[in-house]
Design a protein around this motif. Structure first.
Motif, short mmCIF file in Angstrom:
data_model
loop_
_atom_site.label_atom_id
_atom_site.label_comp_id
_atom_site.label_asym_id
_atom_site.label_seq_id
_atom_site.Cartn_x
_atom_site.Cartn_y
_atom_site.Cartn_z
N ASP A 50 0.87 -1.17 0.00
CA ASP A 50 0.00 0.00 0.00
C ASP A 50 0.91 1.22 0.00
OD1 ASP A 50 -1.80 2.03 0.45
OD2 ASP A 50 -2.72 1.12 2.21
N MET A 51 0.85 2.02 -1.08
CA MET A 51 1.74 3.17 -1.22
C MET A 51 0.94 4.47 -1.23
SD MET A 51 4.50 2.00 -4.12
CE MET A 51 3.30 1.75 -5.41
N ASN A 52 1.48 5.49 -0.56
CA ASN A 52 0.90 6.81 -0.54
C ASN A 52 2.04 7.82 -0.64
OD1 ASN A 52 -0.90 8.98 -0.20
ND2 ASN A 52 -0.60 8.94 2.02
N TYR A 53 2.16 8.48 -1.79
CA TYR A 53 3.20 9.50 -1.99
C TYR A 53 2.50 10.84 -2.18
CZ TYR A 53 6.72 5.91 -2.63
OH TYR A 53 7.58 4.87 -2.42
N TYR A 54 2.97 11.85 -1.44
CA TYR A 54 2.31 13.14 -1.45
C TYR A 54 3.36 14.24 -1.50
CZ TYR A 54 -0.93 16.79 0.16
OH TYR A 54 -1.69 17.91 0.27
N ALA A 55 3.31 15.08 -2.52
CA ALA A 55 4.19 16.23 -2.61
C ALA A 55 3.34 17.47 -2.38
CB ALA A 55 4.87 16.30 -3.98
#
Length: 166
Positions: free
Chosen positions: A156-161
């Protein structure tokens, strides 16, 4: 803030997580290497903080492995001042019965940049959270991600910029 959120940060405070703070000046000529090999049936939490002062550069290579079933939460925090450059390489190789929460939170200043390289190669459950605040003028984030899942594995991946700088 981090990619996995405040609940994980609160959890790490509650479990008396091992914490380590590093500055780029400590590793001027070679990469910082961190290897963690979690034992079977472990329940652990770790916090790594990286601070790069103005104009400094650092490559940090983290190699995370485990043996047998268990659980670990790893949180990596970084602050990059003006014109700082960070390359963060995380190689996650937990056992097929292991659950790993890998959490990143960072703040990037003026003309600073971070390059995150993630290789996720195993594990029963991997929860990957990453939140980077691009606060400075011309601040930058680059992420390269590779993963391999087998059988009943879950990622489960969550990338936030978060862009606030120009």
């Amino acid at each position: 803030p981090t990619g996995a959120g405040d609940a994980l940060t609160d959890y790490l405070k509650d479990v008396s997580a091992l914490s380590c703070e590093v500055t780029a000046a400590s590793f001027p000529d070679e990469p910082l290497r961190i290897r963690t090999d979690y034992a079977k049936d472990v329940h652990a939490g770790h916090v790594i903080s990286l601070h790069l002062e103005e104009g400094t550069s650092l490559t940090a290579v983290m190699d995370i492995t485990s043996e047998g079933a268990g659980f670990a939460a790893l949180q990596t925090l970084f602050e990059l001042e003006e014109d700082a450059h960070l390359t963060l390489v995380q190689i996650l190789r937990p056992d097929q019965q292991f659950t790993l929460v890998n959490d990143i939170g960072g703040h990037v200043g003026n003309r600073a940049d971070v390059h995150i390289i993630h290789l996720m190669l195993g594990g029963k459950n991997i929860y990957q959270g990453c939140r980077v605040n691009l606060a400075g003028t011309s601040s930058a984030l680059k992420a390269d991600i590779g993963y391999r899942l087998q059988g009943e594995s879950m990622l489960d991946m969550n990338y936030y910029a978060y862009h606030t700088g120009k």
